[in-house]
Write a protein that holds these residues in place. Structure first.
Motif, PDB file in Angstrom:
ATOM      1  N   CYS A 188      45.789  21.203  -9.670  1.00 53.34           N
ATOM      2  CA  CYS A 188      44.878  20.997  -8.549  1.00 53.34           C
ATOM      3  C   CYS A 188      45.324  21.822  -7.344  1.00 53.34           C
ATOM      4  CB  CYS A 188      44.844  19.521  -8.154  1.00 53.34           C
ATOM      5  SG  CYS A 188      43.658  18.567  -9.104  1.00 53.34           S
ATOM      6  N   SER A 189      44.453  22.677  -6.877  1.00 48.86           N
ATOM      7  CA  SER A 189      44.729  23.435  -5.666  1.00 48.86           C
ATOM      8  C   SER A 189      43.858  22.964  -4.501  1.00 48.86           C
ATOM      9  CB  SER A 189      44.496  24.932  -5.904  1.00 48.86           C
ATOM     10  OG  SER A 189      43.173  25.172  -6.343  1.00 48.86           O
ATOM     11  N   ASP A 190      42.685  22.406  -4.816  1.00 59.12           N
ATOM     12  CA  ASP A 190      41.797  21.877  -3.771  1.00 59.12           C
ATOM     13  C   ASP A 190      42.215  20.461  -3.383  1.00 59.12           C
ATOM     14  OD1 ASP A 190      40.330  24.202  -3.910  1.00 59.12           O
ATOM     15  OD2 ASP A 190      38.956  23.387  -5.422  1.00 59.12           O
ATOM     16  N   LEU A 191      41.955  20.142  -2.129  1.00 57.97           N
ATOM     17  CA  LEU A 191      42.286  18.808  -1.633  1.00 57.97           C
ATOM     18  C   LEU A 191      41.227  17.810  -2.064  1.00 57.97           C
ATOM     19  CD1 LEU A 191      43.952  16.868   0.173  1.00 57.97           C
ATOM     20  CD2 LEU A 191      42.504  17.581   2.091  1.00 57.97           C
ATOM     21  N   HIS A 192      41.675  16.680  -2.642  1.00 60.63           N
ATOM     22  CA  HIS A 192      40.789  15.574  -3.012  1.00 60.63           C
ATOM     23  C   HIS A 192      41.351  14.276  -2.440  1.00 60.63           C
ATOM     24  CE1 HIS A 192      38.264  17.949  -5.704  1.00 60.63           C
ATOM     25  NE2 HIS A 192      39.379  18.513  -6.158  1.00 60.63           N
ATOM     26  N   VAL A 193      40.447  13.374  -2.081  1.00 56.44           N
ATOM     27  CA  VAL A 193      40.845  12.133  -1.416  1.00 56.44           C
ATOM     28  C   VAL A 193      40.192  10.947  -2.122  1.00 56.44           C
ATOM     29  CG1 VAL A 193      40.899  10.853   0.752  1.00 56.44           C
ATOM     30  CG2 VAL A 193      40.960  13.356   0.781  1.00 56.44           C
ATOM     31  N   LEU A 194      41.005   9.922  -2.386  1.00 57.91           N
ATOM     32  CA  LEU A 194      40.516   8.656  -2.922  1.00 57.91           C
ATOM     33  C   LEU A 194      40.806   7.562  -1.903  1.00 57.91           C
ATOM     34  CD1 LEU A 194      39.413   6.843  -5.243  1.00 57.91           C
ATOM     35  CD2 LEU A 194      41.794   6.630  -6.027  1.00 57.91           C
ATOM     36  N   GLN A 195      39.807   6.751  -1.601  1.00 57.40           N
ATOM     37  CA  GLN A 195      39.968   5.662  -0.640  1.00 57.40           C
ATOM     38  C   GLN A 195      39.470   4.352  -1.244  1.00 57.40           C
ATOM     39  OE1 GLN A 195      37.667   7.944   2.357  1.00 57.40           O
ATOM     40  NE2 GLN A 195      39.301   7.393   3.791  1.00 57.40           N
ATOM     41  N   ARG A 196      40.124   3.272  -0.831  1.00 55.21           N
ATOM     42  CA  ARG A 196      39.705   1.948  -1.276  1.00 55.21           C
ATOM     43  C   ARG A 196      39.900   0.952  -0.146  1.00 55.21           C
ATOM     44  NH1 ARG A 196      42.659  -2.030  -5.754  1.00 55.21           N
ATOM     45  NH2 ARG A 196      40.913  -3.478  -6.039  1.00 55.21           N
ATOM     46  N   ILE A 197      38.946   0.029  -0.006  1.00 53.43           N
ATOM     47  CA  ILE A 197      39.089  -1.077   0.935  1.00 53.43           C
ATOM     48  C   ILE A 197      38.662  -2.347   0.206  1.00 53.43           C
ATOM     49  CG2 ILE A 197      36.778  -0.652   1.905  1.00 53.43           C
ATOM     50  CD1 ILE A 197      37.893  -1.756   4.571  1.00 53.43           C
ATOM     51  N   ILE A 198      39.525  -3.373   0.252  1.00 57.39           N
ATOM     52  CA  ILE A 198      39.263  -4.619  -0.457  1.00 57.39           C
ATOM     53  C   ILE A 198      39.615  -5.777   0.469  1.00 57.39           C
ATOM     54  CG2 ILE A 198      41.535  -4.386  -1.582  1.00 57.39           C
ATOM     55  CD1 ILE A 198      40.476  -6.194  -3.817  1.00 57.39           C
ATOM     56  N   GLY A 199      38.695  -6.733   0.591  1.00 56.57           N
ATOM     57  CA  GLY A 199      38.945  -7.872   1.462  1.00 56.57           C
ATOM     58  C   GLY A 199      37.687  -8.676   1.681  1.00 56.57           C
ATOM     59  N   CYS A 200      37.604  -9.332   2.835  1.00 56.75           N
ATOM     60  CA  CYS A 200      36.451 -10.180   3.129  1.00 56.75           C
ATOM     61  C   CYS A 200      36.277 -10.309   4.624  1.00 56.75           C
ATOM     62  CB  CYS A 200      36.609 -11.554   2.490  1.00 56.75           C
ATOM     63  SG  CYS A 200      37.970 -12.520   3.163  1.00 56.75           S
ATOM     64  N   GLU A 201      35.076 -10.742   5.009  1.00 55.77           N
ATOM     65  CA  GLU A 201      34.757 -11.006   6.412  1.00 55.77           C
ATOM     66  C   GLU A 201      34.089 -12.366   6.513  1.00 55.77           C
ATOM     67  OE1 GLU A 201      33.185  -8.091   9.622  1.00 55.77           O
ATOM     68  OE2 GLU A 201      31.402  -9.078   8.772  1.00 55.77           O
ATOM     69  N   LEU A 202      34.563 -13.149   7.474  1.00 53.41           N
ATOM     70  CA  LEU A 202      34.046 -14.494   7.684  1.00 53.41           C
ATOM     71  C   LEU A 202      33.366 -14.551   9.045  1.00 53.41           C
ATOM     72  CD1 LEU A 202      34.037 -17.448   6.538  1.00 53.41           C
ATOM     73  CD2 LEU A 202      36.069 -17.845   7.944  1.00 53.41           C
ATOM     74  N   GLU A 203      32.128 -15.045   9.081  1.00 52.41           N
ATOM     75  CA  GLU A 203      31.381 -15.147  10.331  1.00 52.41           C
ATOM     76  C   GLU A 203      30.939 -16.587  10.544  1.00 52.41           C
ATOM     77  OE1 GLU A 203      27.610 -12.993  12.599  1.00 52.41           O
ATOM     78  OE2 GLU A 203      27.717 -13.000  10.402  1.00 52.41           O
ATOM     79  N   LYS A 204      31.360 -17.161  11.692  1.00 53.93           N
ATOM     80  CA  LYS A 204      30.968 -18.511  12.066  1.00 53.93           C
ATOM     81  C   LYS A 204      29.870 -18.427  13.115  1.00 53.93           C
ATOM     82  CE  LYS A 204      35.599 -20.453  11.303  1.00 53.93           C
ATOM     83  NZ  LYS A 204      36.734 -21.168  11.942  1.00 53.93           N
ATOM     84  N   LEU A 205      28.700 -18.968  12.794  1.00 56.73           N
ATOM     85  CA  LEU A 205      27.555 -18.916  13.690  1.00 56.73           C
ATOM     86  C   LEU A 205      27.562 -20.105  14.648  1.00 56.73           C
ATOM     87  CD1 LEU A 205      24.823 -17.833  11.123  1.00 56.73           C
ATOM     88  CD2 LEU A 205      26.234 -16.396  12.598  1.00 56.73           C
ATOM     89  N   PRO A 206      26.862 -19.994  15.781  1.00 63.60           N
ATOM     90  CA  PRO A 206      26.852 -21.095  16.768  1.00 63.60           C
ATOM     91  C   PRO A 206      26.360 -22.420  16.210  1.00 63.60           C
ATOM     92  CG  PRO A 206      25.989 -19.081  17.752  1.00 63.60           C
ATOM     93  CD  PRO A 206      26.166 -18.808  16.287  1.00 63.60           C
ATOM     94  N   ASP A 207      25.493 -22.384  15.188  1.00 62.38           N
ATOM     95  CA  ASP A 207      24.982 -23.640  14.626  1.00 62.38           C
ATOM     96  C   ASP A 207      25.926 -24.278  13.614  1.00 62.38           C
ATOM     97  OD1 ASP A 207      24.793 -21.916  12.522  1.00 62.38           O
ATOM     98  OD2 ASP A 207      22.623 -22.107  12.239  1.00 62.38           O
ATOM     99  N   GLY A 208      27.123 -23.664  13.424  1.00 67.72           N
ATOM    100  CA  GLY A 208      28.124 -24.232  12.523  1.00 67.72           C
ATOM    101  C   GLY A 208      28.115 -23.662  11.121  1.00 67.72           C
ATOM    102  N   THR A 209      27.104 -22.888  10.760  1.00 62.18           N
ATOM    103  CA  THR A 209      27.059 -22.285   9.424  1.00 62.18           C
ATOM    104  C   THR A 209      28.067 -21.135   9.324  1.00 62.18           C
ATOM    105  OG1 THR A 209      25.266 -20.809  10.093  1.00 62.18           O
ATOM    106  CG2 THR A 209      24.665 -22.910   9.085  1.00 62.18           C
ATOM    107  N   VAL A 210      28.472 -20.858   8.105  1.00 58.22           N
ATOM    108  CA  VAL A 210      29.491 -19.825   7.851  1.00 58.22           C
ATOM    109  C   VAL A 210      28.943 -18.826   6.841  1.00 58.22           C
ATOM    110  CG1 VAL A 210      31.802 -19.373   6.968  1.00 58.22           C
ATOM    111  CG2 VAL A 210      31.379 -21.424   8.339  1.00 58.22           C
ATOM    112  N   ASN A 211      29.049 -17.551   7.173  1.00 58.96           N
ATOM    113  CA  ASN A 211      28.680 -16.481   6.250  1.00 58.96           C
ATOM    114  C   ASN A 211      29.941 -15.773   5.773  1.00 58.96           C
ATOM    115  OD1 ASN A 211      25.936 -16.968   6.561  1.00 58.96           O
ATOM    116  ND2 ASN A 211      25.740 -15.534   8.271  1.00 58.96           N
TER     117      ASN A 211
END
Length: 326
Positions: free
Chosen positions: A83-106
């Motif tokens: 390999c002479s050309d530049l190649h890039v591999l990326q990964r992101i793994i996780g979660c996001e939690l959102e608490k709404l004013p009415d008490g529900t959770v996404n």
């Protein structure tokens, strides 16, 4: 108040790298790094974790460093030596939690890959299938869809995100310091002030602040939030007010580190305003100056008059002698 939290690992792999490491990885919770991979010791190093904390954070994904390198070579269609050309591999793994004013959770969970700056694949934890987002991903998708052991691990792994967010925030939150002050709104206007509320040193990032007049939120407030050097946050809100209007101004702040909201009252002072005229003091000072001047004038006249009077007497004596001699 809408409250958001997230936790994730981010990986970056390069096939050729002169100035950058070929493999880098960090663990992040609510924009604060809690772990990073060290190429020197070939292991993860925990950072920004409370020493008294005994909770187990979200573990690193089990895929070793060489697995990422092999995947990058496969996607690049070349071996490391070819390999002479530049190649890039990326990964992101996780979660996001959102608490709404009415008490529900996404809850949003994610495991996404990118290749050479473009979306490659993502995992759907509901269907237990991979979604190909690039023509080059079809072959990899078919292979990973049949890896049931890996996919089951990912599904359980992503569910653990919620517990990680809760335990990490509860052991690493910081209380804010709150200040209220006022400055002139314009150099040539003493009547308009910028009333500002500053909160700093808080963590997590989500916070709610309002400047109030008689416990009523004011309109047209400007706000901004930014990170501090110690990975806490600060927020500043400002509003223009009439300096001559008499009322009670305060700043109300709500944050997860506090058991109850904090209220800081403005003391009514302006930091860069000229002092207001004190007419009673000024009048007294003027009166004193006038009296002093009058006293000096009287003394001067007195001494002038006194200095001339002996000369008059002498003239009279001389005239008397002249008349007598005559």
């Amino acid at each position: 108040m809408c409250e958001k939290h997230n936790v994730y690992y981010r990986f970056t792999v390069l096939n050729t790298a002169d100035q950058f490491p070929p493999f880098s990885a960090v663990g992040v919770c609510d924009d604060r790094e809690f772990a990073h991979y060290s190429n020197e010791v070939e292991d993860w190093i925990r950072v920004n974790v409370n020493k008294l904390d005994r909770t187990v954070l979200l573990p690193e994904p089990y895929d070793p460093r060489d697995w990422y390198k092999d995947l990058l070579r496969t996607l690049s269609n070349c071996t490391h030596s070819q390999c002479s050309d530049l190649h890039v591999l990326q990964r992101i793994i996780g979660c996001e939690l959102e608490k709404l004013p009415d008490g529900t959770v996404n809850l949003t969970v994610f495991d996404e890959y990118g290749f050479d700056g473009e979306d490659f694949m993502s995992f759907n934890s509901d269907t237990m299938k991979w979604i190909d987002k690039n023509p080059k991903a079809k072959e990899t998708k078919e292979e990973w869809d049949h890896d049931t052991g890996r996919n089951q691990f990912l599904k359980n792994y992503l569910k653990d995100c919620v517990n990680t967010i809760s335990t990490y925030n509860n052991t690493n939150m910081s209380r804010p310091d709150v200040f209220v002050f006022a400055l002139k709104a314009a150099p040539d206007d003493q009547n308009k002030l910028n009333l500002t509320c500053l909160a700093t040193g808080f963590y997590p990032r989500d916070v709610q602040m309002n400047i109030r007049l008689s416990k009523t939120n004011l309109e047209d407030q400007t706000s901004g939030i930014r990170p501090n050097d110690d990975e806490t946050f600060q927020m500043r809100i400002s509003v223009k007010i009439d300096r001559n209007y008499k009322g009670s101004y305060d700043c109300l702040l709500i944050h997860s580190s506090l058991t109850e909201p904090v209220t800081v009252v403005w003391d009514g002072k302006c930091s860069n305003c000229e002092p207001e005229p004190q007419w009673d003091v000024i009048g007294g000072a003027v009166t004193g100056v006038v009296l002093t001047v009058l006293t000096v004038i009287v003394i001067v006249i007195y001494f002038i008059y006194r200095g001339r009077r002996p000369n008059v007497c002498i003239l009279k004596q001389r005239n008397h002698l002249l008349i007598k001699d005559a």
